[in-house]
Scaffold this active site. Structure first.
Site, PDB file in Angstrom:
ATOM      1  N   LYS A   1      38.766  37.894  48.589  1.00  0.00           N
ATOM      2  CA  LYS A   1      39.975  37.161  48.196  1.00  0.00           C
ATOM      3  C   LYS A   1      41.190  38.087  48.124  1.00  0.00           C
ATOM      4  O   LYS A   1      41.069  39.274  47.851  1.00  0.00           O
ATOM      5  CB  LYS A   1      39.747  36.394  46.898  1.00  0.00           C
ATOM      6  CG  LYS A   1      39.732  37.217  45.651  1.00  0.00           C
ATOM      7  CD  LYS A   1      39.836  36.332  44.405  1.00  0.00           C
ATOM      8  CE  LYS A   1      40.329  37.206  43.261  1.00  0.00           C
ATOM      9  NZ  LYS A   1      41.086  36.534  42.251  1.00  0.00           N
TER      10      LYS A   1
ATOM     11  N   LYS B   1      45.621  41.749  43.904  1.00  0.00           N
ATOM     12  CA  LYS B   1      46.556  42.862  43.726  1.00  0.00           C
ATOM     13  C   LYS B   1      45.835  44.198  43.858  1.00  0.00           C
ATOM     14  O   LYS B   1      46.456  45.212  44.117  1.00  0.00           O
ATOM     15  CB  LYS B   1      47.293  42.761  42.397  1.00  0.00           C
ATOM     16  CG  LYS B   1      46.393  42.741  41.179  1.00  0.00           C
ATOM     17  CD  LYS B   1      47.231  42.653  39.914  1.00  0.00           C
ATOM     18  CE  LYS B   1      46.374  42.421  38.689  1.00  0.00           C
ATOM     19  NZ  LYS B   1      46.252  41.030  38.274  1.00  0.00           N
TER      20      LYS B   1
ATOM     21  N   LYS C   1      34.481  45.181  34.952  1.00  0.00           N
ATOM     22  CA  LYS C   1      35.668  46.025  34.763  1.00  0.00           C
ATOM     23  C   LYS C   1      35.300  47.355  34.117  1.00  0.00           C
ATOM     24  O   LYS C   1      35.837  48.396  34.473  1.00  0.00           O
ATOM     25  CB  LYS C   1      36.715  45.302  33.911  1.00  0.00           C
ATOM     26  CG  LYS C   1      37.413  44.175  34.666  1.00  0.00           C
ATOM     27  CD  LYS C   1      38.589  43.614  33.871  1.00  0.00           C
ATOM     28  CE  LYS C   1      39.297  42.519  34.659  1.00  0.00           C
ATOM     29  NZ  LYS C   1      40.360  41.878  33.873  1.00  0.00           N
TER      30      LYS C   1
HETATM   31  P1  ADP Z   1      44.208  39.296  40.975  1.00  0.00           P
HETATM   32  O1  ADP Z   1      42.912  38.684  41.461  1.00  0.00           O
HETATM   33  O2  ADP Z   1      45.117  39.685  42.072  1.00  0.00           O
HETATM   34  O3  ADP Z   1      43.975  40.371  39.940  1.00  0.00           O
HETATM   35  P2  ADP Z   1      44.738  37.572  38.765  1.00  0.00           P
HETATM   36  O4  ADP Z   1      43.314  37.702  38.378  1.00  0.00           O
HETATM   37  O5  ADP Z   1      45.774  38.154  37.878  1.00  0.00           O
HETATM   38  O6  ADP Z   1      44.945  38.105  40.238  1.00  0.00           O
HETATM   39  O7  ADP Z   1      45.004  36.038  39.024  1.00  0.00           O
HETATM   40  C1  ADP Z   1      45.927  35.218  38.373  1.00  0.00           C
HETATM   41  C2  ADP Z   1      45.705  33.800  38.831  1.00  0.00           C
HETATM   42  O8  ADP Z   1      45.805  33.687  40.257  1.00  0.00           O
HETATM   43  C3  ADP Z   1      44.313  33.275  38.481  1.00  0.00           C
HETATM   44  O9  ADP Z   1      44.446  31.944  38.017  1.00  0.00           O
HETATM   45  C4  ADP Z   1      43.535  33.308  39.770  1.00  0.00           C
HETATM   46  O10 ADP Z   1      42.568  32.274  39.823  1.00  0.00           O
HETATM   47  C5  ADP Z   1      44.633  33.109  40.821  1.00  0.00           C
HETATM   48  N1  ADP Z   1      44.313  33.854  42.044  1.00  0.00           N
HETATM   49  C6  ADP Z   1      44.289  35.201  42.178  1.00  0.00           C
HETATM   50  N2  ADP Z   1      43.983  35.564  43.432  1.00  0.00           N
HETATM   51  C7  ADP Z   1      43.796  34.404  44.134  1.00  0.00           C
HETATM   52  C8  ADP Z   1      43.446  34.100  45.494  1.00  0.00           C
HETATM   53  N3  ADP Z   1      43.242  35.067  46.392  1.00  0.00           N
HETATM   54  N4  ADP Z   1      43.348  32.808  45.865  1.00  0.00           N
HETATM   55  C9  ADP Z   1      43.564  31.822  44.954  1.00  0.00           C
HETATM   56  N5  ADP Z   1      43.887  32.031  43.668  1.00  0.00           N
HETATM   57  C10 ADP Z   1      44.003  33.303  43.248  1.00  0.00           C
HETATM   58 NA    NA Z   2      41.294  38.701  38.924  1.00  0.00          NA
END
Ligand code: ADP
Ligand code: NA
Length: 330
Positions: free
Chosen positions: A197, A200, A114
């Site tokens: 994956k 957001k 990050k």
């Molecule tokens: P992002 O990756 O969009 O920033 P976050 O890190 O805030 O999302 O993720 C919040 C939760 O959602 C975590 O527990 C993460 O493991 C799950 N998560 C995020 N993206 C995915 C995905 N593409 N597939 C499965 N689980 C996900």
């Molecule tokens: Na993340």
């Protein structure tokens, strides 16, 4: 018989949760309520590790809570609260920071990633100590299990080390948490780039399904998802990443097994699969959005639910912090 305690949190850093958040994590939160003593929070303290707009943050915190309720987090069975409403998180975090080696904290790969993205001079110290606050979140509630994805493994390891270190130096105080790795949870990929994956921070907005966007828009994204040039509908993540991702989403939303889906689409094409999945998704998000709206139509009731959750959380958190403060000599 006492249930094992689970704790998890989600950041209010987007206007909407996405399909990956739901199928990969939040669906599990809802299920765990049947078997565990559950504490779920919207982690707004973590959200200010990157620059935020106060109005937007406040709104996103409420919308996050409304989405959790609408997805099935039940405030009668879970403590559902906002992290900043429980001051003990920040208080315990300081004590744990003083037990963490600078080198140890410097090895956290998520910070390195990050910080590299933001530029080392712009990254805050809060972003650096984030995993220690996360340890405080967990240890405060004496949680046995933390549902985590692969990306959070290193942070949970730090929480375990800090719990053990504190216990060793000051006497048994904390439960040492275990990762709760969920077997049937889906990893959801970007619809336009099915090898990375769904996130957001997706490069193409068409690759991301936001739960609060216009369902028609979501349907269109499913119908225009990237697939390969073949015709067969089979689950093959290596060779057919796009089709496999659609099958995973389909299976997770309907409860039908991948095998069952492969069989029922044997004589059909990608177009049929996408059209059906688009409809299934619309049927899921439409009533979800109505429930979110009704929670947001009554902010004072929503705030009451969150205040009650914070009270339940503080019952446990104040007890843990009192022992910690006593043991360190305060
Ligand atoms: P992002 O990756 O969009 O920033 P976050 O890190 O805030 O999302 O993720 C919040 C939760 O959602 C975590 O527990 C993460 O493991 C799950 N998560 C995020 N993206 C995915 C995905 N593409 N597939 C499965 N689980 C996900
Ligand atoms: Na993340």
């Amino acid at each position: 018989e006492a249930r094992l305690r689970v704790l998890s949190g989600i950041q209010p850093t987007a206007d909407s949760f996405h399909l990956g958040n739901y199928l990969g994590a939040l669906r599990q939160w809802v299920r765990l309520q049947d078997t565990h003593d559950t504490f779920y929070m919207v982690v707004d303290l973590h959200a200010i590790t990157v620059e935020q707009d106060p109005k937007v943050l406040r709104q996103r915190t409420r919308v996050s809570a409304a989405q959790l309720l609408a997805l099935g987090v039940d405030p009668d069975r879970s403590a559902l609260f906002v992290q900043s409403h429980v001051p003990e998180h920040a208080q315990l975090s300081w004590v744990l920071e003083c037990l963490t080696g600078f080198g140890e904290a410097s090895r956290m790969t998520q910070f390195k990633d990050k910080a590299a993205k933001q530029g080392a001079d712009r990254a805050s110290v809060g972003l650096f100590t984030y995993p220690i606050l996360q340890a405080a979140d967990i240890l405060l509630y004496q949680a046995h299990a933390v549902p985590v994805g692969e990306d959070q493994r290193q942070h949970l390891e730090l929480s375990r080390n800090l719990a053990q270190r504190f216990n060793h130096r000051f006497g048994k105080t904390f439960v040492v948490p275990e990762p709760h790795i969920v077997k049937d949870t889906a990893k959801i990929y970007d619809l336009q780039d099915p090898t990375s994956k769904m996130s957001k921070s997706a490069s193409s907005p068409n690759g991301l399904i936001e739960l609060l966007e216009d369902p028609k828009r979501s349907a269109k994204k499913i119908r225009s998802a990237v697939t390969d040039t073949g015709r067969e509908i089979v689950f093959d993540p290596e060779g057919k990443a796009g089709v496999s991702n659609l099958l995973s989403i389909y299976s997770a939303l309907t409860g039908k097994s991948i095998e069952e889906l492969e069989n029922s689409y044997r004589d059909k094409g990608y177009g049929d699969l996408k059209k059906d999945l688009a409809e299934i998704l619309v049927e899921f998000v439409t009533p979800f959005q109505e429930r979110v709206k009704s929670y947001l139509d009554d902010i004072s009731e929503l705030d009451k639910v969150l205040a009650r959750g914070a009270e339940q959380a503080r019952e446990v958190a104040t007890r843990t912090l009192a022992v910690v403060y006593d043991r360190v000599g305060f």
